[in-house]
Motif scaffolding. Structure first.
Motif, PDB file in Angstrom:
ATOM      1  N   HIS A  71       0.818  -1.216   0.000  1.00 52.76           N
ATOM      2  CA  HIS A  71       0.000   0.000   0.000  1.00 52.76           C
ATOM      3  C   HIS A  71       0.856   1.273   0.000  1.00 52.76           C
ATOM      4  O   HIS A  71       0.463   2.293   0.558  1.00 52.76           O
ATOM      5  CB  HIS A  71      -0.956   0.021   1.212  1.00 52.76           C
ATOM      6  CG  HIS A  71      -1.603  -1.297   1.490  1.00 52.76           C
ATOM      7  ND1 HIS A  71      -2.273  -2.016   0.507  1.00 52.76           N
ATOM      8  CD2 HIS A  71      -1.676  -2.048   2.637  1.00 52.76           C
ATOM      9  CE1 HIS A  71      -2.736  -3.141   1.051  1.00 52.76           C
ATOM     10  NE2 HIS A  71      -2.386  -3.181   2.323  1.00 52.76           N
ATOM     11  N   VAL A  72       2.012   1.188  -0.646  1.00 56.04           N
ATOM     12  CA  VAL A  72       2.916   2.342  -0.692  1.00 56.04           C
ATOM     13  C   VAL A  72       3.099   2.845  -2.121  1.00 56.04           C
ATOM     14  O   VAL A  72       2.877   4.022  -2.411  1.00 56.04           O
ATOM     15  CB  VAL A  72       4.293   2.000  -0.072  1.00 56.04           C
ATOM     16  CG1 VAL A  72       5.243   3.197  -0.184  1.00 56.04           C
ATOM     17  CG2 VAL A  72       4.136   1.595   1.394  1.00 56.04           C
ATOM     18  N   HIS A  73       3.499   1.937  -3.045  1.00 58.01           N
ATOM     19  CA  HIS A  73       3.840   2.390  -4.400  1.00 58.01           C
ATOM     20  C   HIS A  73       3.250   1.513  -5.503  1.00 58.01           C
ATOM     21  O   HIS A  73       3.341   1.831  -6.682  1.00 58.01           O
ATOM     22  CB  HIS A  73       5.368   2.422  -4.570  1.00 58.01           C
ATOM     23  CG  HIS A  73       6.023   1.127  -4.167  1.00 58.01           C
ATOM     24  ND1 HIS A  73       5.910  -0.032  -4.897  1.00 58.01           N
ATOM     25  CD2 HIS A  73       6.782   0.830  -3.085  1.00 58.01           C
ATOM     26  CE1 HIS A  73       6.562  -0.998  -4.280  1.00 58.01           C
ATOM     27  NE2 HIS A  73       7.114  -0.510  -3.175  1.00 58.01           N
ATOM     28  N   GLU A  74       2.614   0.400  -5.124  1.00 58.18           N
ATOM     29  CA  GLU A  74       2.122  -0.540  -6.124  1.00 58.18           C
ATOM     30  C   GLU A  74       0.931   0.041  -6.898  1.00 58.18           C
ATOM     31  O   GLU A  74       0.069   0.712  -6.314  1.00 58.18           O
ATOM     32  CB  GLU A  74       1.683  -1.856  -5.462  1.00 58.18           C
ATOM     33  CG  GLU A  74       2.801  -2.621  -4.759  1.00 58.18           C
ATOM     34  CD  GLU A  74       2.961  -2.234  -3.309  1.00 58.18           C
ATOM     35  OE1 GLU A  74       3.589  -2.994  -2.554  1.00 58.18           O
ATOM     36  OE2 GLU A  74       2.456  -1.147  -2.910  1.00 58.18           O
ATOM     37  N   PRO A  75       0.892  -0.200  -8.215  1.00 54.47           N
ATOM     38  CA  PRO A  75      -0.286   0.220  -8.998  1.00 54.47           C
ATOM     39  C   PRO A  75      -1.494  -0.646  -8.638  1.00 54.47           C
ATOM     40  O   PRO A  75      -1.348  -1.789  -8.199  1.00 54.47           O
ATOM     41  CB  PRO A  75       0.149  -0.020 -10.449  1.00 54.47           C
ATOM     42  CG  PRO A  75       1.214  -1.068 -10.363  1.00 54.47           C
ATOM     43  CD  PRO A  75       1.923  -0.843  -9.057  1.00 54.47           C
ATOM     44  N   GLY A  76      -2.680  -0.104  -8.804  1.00 53.99           N
ATOM     45  CA  GLY A  76      -3.892  -0.859  -8.533  1.00 53.99           C
ATOM     46  C   GLY A  76      -4.119  -1.141  -7.069  1.00 53.99           C
ATOM     47  O   GLY A  76      -4.778  -2.133  -6.723  1.00 53.99           O
ATOM     48  N   CYS A  77      -3.590  -0.269  -6.199  1.00 55.59           N
ATOM     49  CA  CYS A  77      -3.735  -0.473  -4.752  1.00 55.59           C
ATOM     50  C   CYS A  77      -5.083   0.102  -4.286  1.00 55.59           C
ATOM     51  O   CYS A  77      -5.346   1.302  -4.407  1.00 55.59           O
ATOM     52  CB  CYS A  77      -2.596   0.204  -4.000  1.00 55.59           C
ATOM     53  SG  CYS A  77      -2.788   0.170  -2.195  1.00 55.59           S
TER      54      CYS A  77
END
Length: 321
Positions: free
Chosen positions: A282-288
């Motif tokens: 929940h920091v930099h990932e797409p689609g979070c």
């Protein structure tokens, strides 16, 4: 006379290795103080030693343990067996807690939402239901900062009620909210936790007439209270047990894995299955899904900021070790 009869019942139950059941209500200097259950409950507390076999097995009896015990000839007792535990807190060392009351004052000391979230992370990790208690609500009308206190109460109600946490407001001096909190405790083994100086001991003194736990005023110079509780002890409250716990204001993330942190935030736990990638931080990932909820306002910004802060703190701990 009643105490002698209660001891006789315990002794009778201990014949033929059919040991009496009890609850460890205090542990001090190698002794375990066991409150007998059943007919002898509230009548007798037995000072016990633990069998040496526990040490060989790497087991330590703890406050909150339900045990089987026997009486010795000198009127003391022996803890013979530990019954299965439903939960365990490491600091403070207390087990079988099934309700946590997180006590935070609305002023003196100022309510700290970051510290509140840190407590909630630890309680969620232990799998114990938590309720929030906002204490010292009389101070806002007694020389305290009324506006600051009102903002604190409003923030807690807005953020945490939405997450499903119950919030109680109390004043020990005016006895407001005390009966409601006492009724909520009924049937539970509860732990009172919170920053030092928030009034945990005063609150317990108000809930239990005649109880005289030592209390200390807040140090104006330091802005915090002194530790007034020296050991964990269970207090019997008409159908409930409550632990007033020392050392619970010092929290670190030594027992948590980094992957556990998101689970300990209720709203993130609910949304994580909707994230694009499994194991999303929940920091930099797409689609979070969590970050999307923060951007839309469905997750409070302060909660997410605290999550990031705790994540950094945990990574720093892992690097040091």
């Amino acid at each position: 006379m009643a105490k002698a009869q209660a001891k006789a019942k315990v002794k009778e139950a201990g014949k033929d290795n059919n040991y009496a059941n009890g609850l460890i209500v205090k542990a001090l200097s190698g002794y375990y103080y066991v409150r007998a259950e059943g007919e002898a409950r509230n009548s007798i507390t037995v000072q016990c030693r633990a069998r040496g076999v526990f040490k060989k097995r790497g087991l330590t009896p703890l406050v909150g343990d339900r045990v089987k015990f026997s009486l010795t000839e000198n009127g003391e007792g022996t803890v013979e067996e530990l019954l299965p535990r439903s939960s365990e807190l490491i600091r403070p060392a207390v087990v079988n807690v099934d309700l946590a009351i997180l006590v935070f004052s609305v002023t003196e000391p100022v309510l700290n939402l970051q510290l509140l979230d840190k407590f909630l992370v630890h309680i969620e990790h232990a799998g114990i239901p938590a309720i929030l208690c906002l204490s010292k609500q009389d101070l806002e009308n007694d020389g305290g900062d009324t506006e600051e206190a009102a903002i604190a109460v409003s923030s807690v109600n807005r953020i945490y009620r939405r997450l499903g946490y119950e919030v109680y407001g109390t004043s020990s001096r005016k006895s407001s909210g005390i009966q409601e909190l006492k009724e909520r405790l009924n049937g539970h083994l509860a732990v009172f936790a919170g920053q030092s100086g928030v009034g945990k001991s005063s609150l317990l003194n108000a809930i239990v007439p005649g109880l005289t736990l030592e209390t200390n005023e807040i140090s104006n110079r330091l802005g915090r209270g002194k530790h007034t509780t020296r050991h964990v002890e269970l207090i019997d409250i008409d159908g409930a047990y409550v632990a007033d716990t020392p050392g619970f204001s010092q929290l670190d993330f030594g027992e948590l894995g980094i992957e556990d942190l998101g689970y300990c935030f209720v709203e993130m736990r609910q949304l994580s299955p909707d994230c694009k990638f499994r194991g999303c931080t929940h920091v930099h990932e797409p689609g979070c899904a969590v970050r999307a909820a923060v951007e839309s306002g469905d997750i409070d910004q302060s909660r997410y900021d605290h999550y990031l802060l705790f994540l950094t703190e945990m990574k720093d701990i892992k690097r040091r070790y």
